[in-house]
Design a protein around this motif. Structure first.
Motif, short mmCIF file in Angstrom:
data_model
loop_
_atom_site.label_atom_id
_atom_site.label_comp_id
_atom_site.label_asym_id
_atom_site.label_seq_id
_atom_site.Cartn_x
_atom_site.Cartn_y
_atom_site.Cartn_z
N GLU A 31 -4.89 5.76 2.59
CA GLU A 31 -5.74 6.66 2.79
C GLU A 31 -5.69 7.60 3.85
N ASP A 32 -5.78 8.97 3.86
CA ASP A 32 -5.77 9.85 5.11
C ASP A 32 -7.19 10.37 5.28
N THR A 33 -8.14 10.53 4.47
CA THR A 33 -9.35 10.83 4.81
C THR A 33 -10.58 9.59 4.99
N VAL B 266 -11.12 4.27 -1.74
CA VAL B 266 -12.65 4.75 -1.98
C VAL B 266 -12.85 5.33 -3.34
N GLY B 267 -13.74 5.18 -4.10
CA GLY B 267 -13.83 5.74 -5.28
C GLY B 267 -13.91 4.61 -6.44
N PRO C 71 0.69 -1.11 0.20
CA PRO C 71 -0.17 0.14 -0.08
C PRO C 71 0.95 1.44 -0.22
N LYS C 72 1.89 1.12 0.68
CA LYS C 72 2.85 2.37 0.77
C LYS C 72 3.39 2.85 -0.69
N GLY C 73 3.35 1.65 -1.43
CA GLY C 73 4.12 1.91 -2.89
C GLY C 73 2.68 2.49 -3.85
N GLY C 74 1.79 2.91 -3.51
CA GLY C 74 0.88 3.70 -4.22
C GLY C 74 -0.05 2.83 -4.85
N SER C 75 -0.24 1.56 -4.65
CA SER C 75 -1.37 0.80 -5.35
C SER C 75 -2.38 0.33 -4.36
#
Length: 179
Positions: free
Chosen positions: A144-146, A42-43, A34-38
């Motif tokens: 995600e942060d939000t 949500v969306g 997940p830290k690699g951008g993949s």
């Protein structure tokens, strides 16, 4: 005679290295952490809360499944979602504990694949000082942060101890869903 086996070995090694790929290959991204951008977000990933096995009365346990369906490129889920509950008139969100019996795993979701997790809670007594009159469920996926907010319609949640600053509720790890 030694030249032929050496040539075959060299050719096999070259083909193997070529098959490994490199650069910006989307298949490599699908299994990145997940830290690699993949990470699933949500969306591109739809979240469905419920239908629940709601706790009917104070002291009863309820379970709320949350299903994630990937609608886009492959993405990865790992560990636990961050889940919090917010009460009426309360500005702060109380984070739920991770289910200690859950075994987290790394899941790669292709387009159309589903995963799920479960929120387990003990229903509290309405208006009691040791219960939280929950109005909002916040879910944040790893990476995600939000948080994404959903209406809570399952009644108050029992607190731990004399106040409802820690809740008798937990969240499971992600698991593969469907066929």
């Amino acid at each position: 005679m030694r030249a032929a086996p050496l040539a075959v070995t060299t050719l096999a090694a070259a083909l193997l290295l070529t098959a490994c790929g490199g650069g910006d290959d989307s298949d490599d991204k699908a299994t990145a952490s997940p830290k690699g951008g993949s990470a699933c977000a949500v969306g591109p990933v739809d979240l469905e809360v419920g239908p629940a096995n709601a706790a009917p009365a104070a002291g009863d346990t309820g379970n709320i499944p949350v299903t994630l369906t990937n609608q886009s490129a492959p993405c990865t889920l790992e560990g636990f979602p961050a889940v919090g509950l917010k009460g009426s008139g309360s500005g702060s969100t109380i984070s739920l504990a991770k289910d200690t019996a859950a075994q987290p795993q790394k899941l790669t979701l292709a387009k159309g694949d589903t995963a799920s997790f479960t929120i387990t809670y003990v229903r509290g007594k309405a208006g009691a000082a040791d219960s939280l009159d929950v109005r909002t469920l916040d879910i944040t996926l790893p990476g995600e942060d939000t948080p994404h907010s959903y209406k809570w319609s399952y009644g108050p949640v029992q607190g731990k101890g004399r106040k409802a600053d820690a809740l008798n509720a937990s969240v499971s790890a992600f698991g593969q869903a469907g066929d």
